[in-house]
Design an enzyme around this catalytic site. Structure first.
Site, PDB file in Angstrom:
ATOM      1  N   THR A  28     -12.958  29.542  25.544  1.00 35.53           N
ATOM      2  CA  THR A  28     -12.215  30.792  25.380  1.00 35.53           C
ATOM      3  C   THR A  28     -10.866  30.754  26.087  1.00 35.53           C
ATOM      4  OG1 THR A  28     -14.255  32.076  25.137  1.00 35.53           O
ATOM      5  CG2 THR A  28     -12.292  33.290  25.792  1.00 35.53           C
ATOM      6  N   SER A  70     -17.804  25.812  24.056  1.00 36.60           N
ATOM      7  CA  SER A  70     -18.721  25.135  24.969  1.00 36.60           C
ATOM      8  C   SER A  70     -20.105  24.910  24.378  1.00 36.60           C
ATOM      9  CB  SER A  70     -18.828  25.895  26.292  1.00 36.60           C
ATOM     10  OG  SER A  70     -19.355  27.184  26.110  1.00 36.60           O
ATOM     11  N   ASP A 103     -19.941  29.523  28.076  1.00 34.58           N
ATOM     12  CA  ASP A 103     -21.329  29.592  27.616  1.00 34.58           C
ATOM     13  C   ASP A 103     -22.208  28.512  28.242  1.00 34.58           C
ATOM     14  OD1 ASP A 103     -20.744  31.778  26.108  1.00 34.58           O
ATOM     15  OD2 ASP A 103     -20.863  30.779  24.160  1.00 34.58           O
TER      16      ASP A 103
END
Length: 344
Positions: A28, A70, A103
């Site tokens: 992100t 991720s 994540d």
């Protein structure tokens, strides 16, 4: 001495900047939120890397390893990141920052910590909001990670995780919220340190690190799924899985690491066939026990059957540790010994 000579003397006496290498894996922190609606995405084949703020006293270098969310990070990406980090340290970098999606950031941090043997810190960070979103948290996290990587007291601490003004240890940090910018927490004991601008405050000394894992980080990891215990769950899936499907199993147990009594015959058959079983808990805090309960399906019953308790490791980190130990050919006694370091 001429004016030029004096200027040169002053310049040569100035302290050299501390060199920090920033490695980028995507996530992100490297994504853009589209103005026309829809979700945030990475930028494409060329990839992006977070913008680096100027930090007095630091000389920053940057290298993109990959540009992936991720959930798609693979061991080969971590092999590349580990090699690049070691290369940078060998060339004189005082610390490494690795940007990563949130994540699976805790899993990458834990896996890298098993191999990172250098004194220089390897600091992971990321973001919960895309780079162009209002209130983007990436710039502050990167700045904090850079300061942590250059922090003299961070030498020898190994792999660290820095987000939202906190420094975490890789075996204890977890993503506790899927939305909040304060998404990460550590159990037990809270974060290792707090950041307030350029100031870092160490809250406690970390426990002695275990010896680094020998050999290279594997290109692929053994087949070790996580099955979750719960109301009415007797692990019937184990009955329909073809023989040889599993290299190991992690159970996210209830409470202190418990399963239903009806699941025990299946777990015993798996253990008797030579497949190691590690039992963690699905509870975020407290870890597993070894002695509180002795009813069928309890931790004592599981231990007597030959299972290994994960202690303070989350199911996802217990899975990674078991995969690493299996990949290295560790015997059952060695597996039990390694997990004992995390057992309360």
């Amino acid at each position: 001495m001429t004016t030029d000579d004096r200027a040169g003397a002053v310049e040569s006496s100035a302290p050299s900047p501390t060199s920090i290498m920033v490695l980028a894996l995507g996530g992100t922190i490297a994504m853009q939120q589209h103005s026309g609606g829809g979700g945030a995405t990475l930028s494409g084949d060329e990839g992006t890397a977070p913008a680096l703020p100027p930090v007095p006293g630091l000389a920053l270098m940057q290298r993109r390893i990959a540009d992936v969310p991720s959930a798609s990070v693979q061991p080969r990406h971590l092999q590349d990141a580990l090699a690049a980090a070691r290369e940078a340290v060998d060339a004189g970098a005082a610390g490494i920052v690795l940007t990563h999606g949130t994540d699976t950031l805790e899993e990458t941090a834990f896996l890298l910590s098993l191999w990172w043997e250098r004194e220089q810190p390897l600091v992971l960070t990321g973001a919960m909001r895309p780079a162009n979103a209002p209130g983007a948290d990436g710039p502050a996290n990167v700045l904090d990670a850079l300061r942590t990587a250059a922090w003299p007291a961070a030498r020898g601490l190994g792999v660290l995780v820095v987000l939202d003004g906190q420094v975490h240890l890789p075996d204890r940090v977890t993503k506790a919220s899927s939305r909040s910018v304060g998404a990460f927490a550590s159990e037990p004991g809270g974060p290792l340190a707090l950041l307030d601008g350029p100031q870092l405050r160490l809250l406690h000394r970390p426990p002695t690190a275990t010896a680094p894992q020998g050999g290279a980080l594997p290109q692929t990891l053994p087949r070790v799924p996580i099955l979750t215990a719960g109301l009415g769950e007797d692990l019937e899936l184990l009955e329909v899985m073809p023989e040889g499907t599993l290299d190991g199993l992690v159970i996210a147990g209830v409470g202190m690491g418990h399963v239903a009594e009806s699941a025990m015959p299946r777990i015993r058959r798996l253990l008797d066939s030579g497949v190691p079983v590690v039992v963690a808990t699905r509870i975020p805090s407290g870890g597993t026990s070894t002695h509180h309960y002795a009813y069928p399906g309890s931790e004592v019953d599981l231990l007597e059957a030959g299972a290994v308790m994960a202690g303070l490791l989350s199911p996802q980190k217990a899975r990674l540790l078991l995969q690493v130990l299996l990949a290295s050919g560790e015997a059952p006694a060695g597996i039990r010994e390694r997990f004992a370091a995390y057992t309360s």
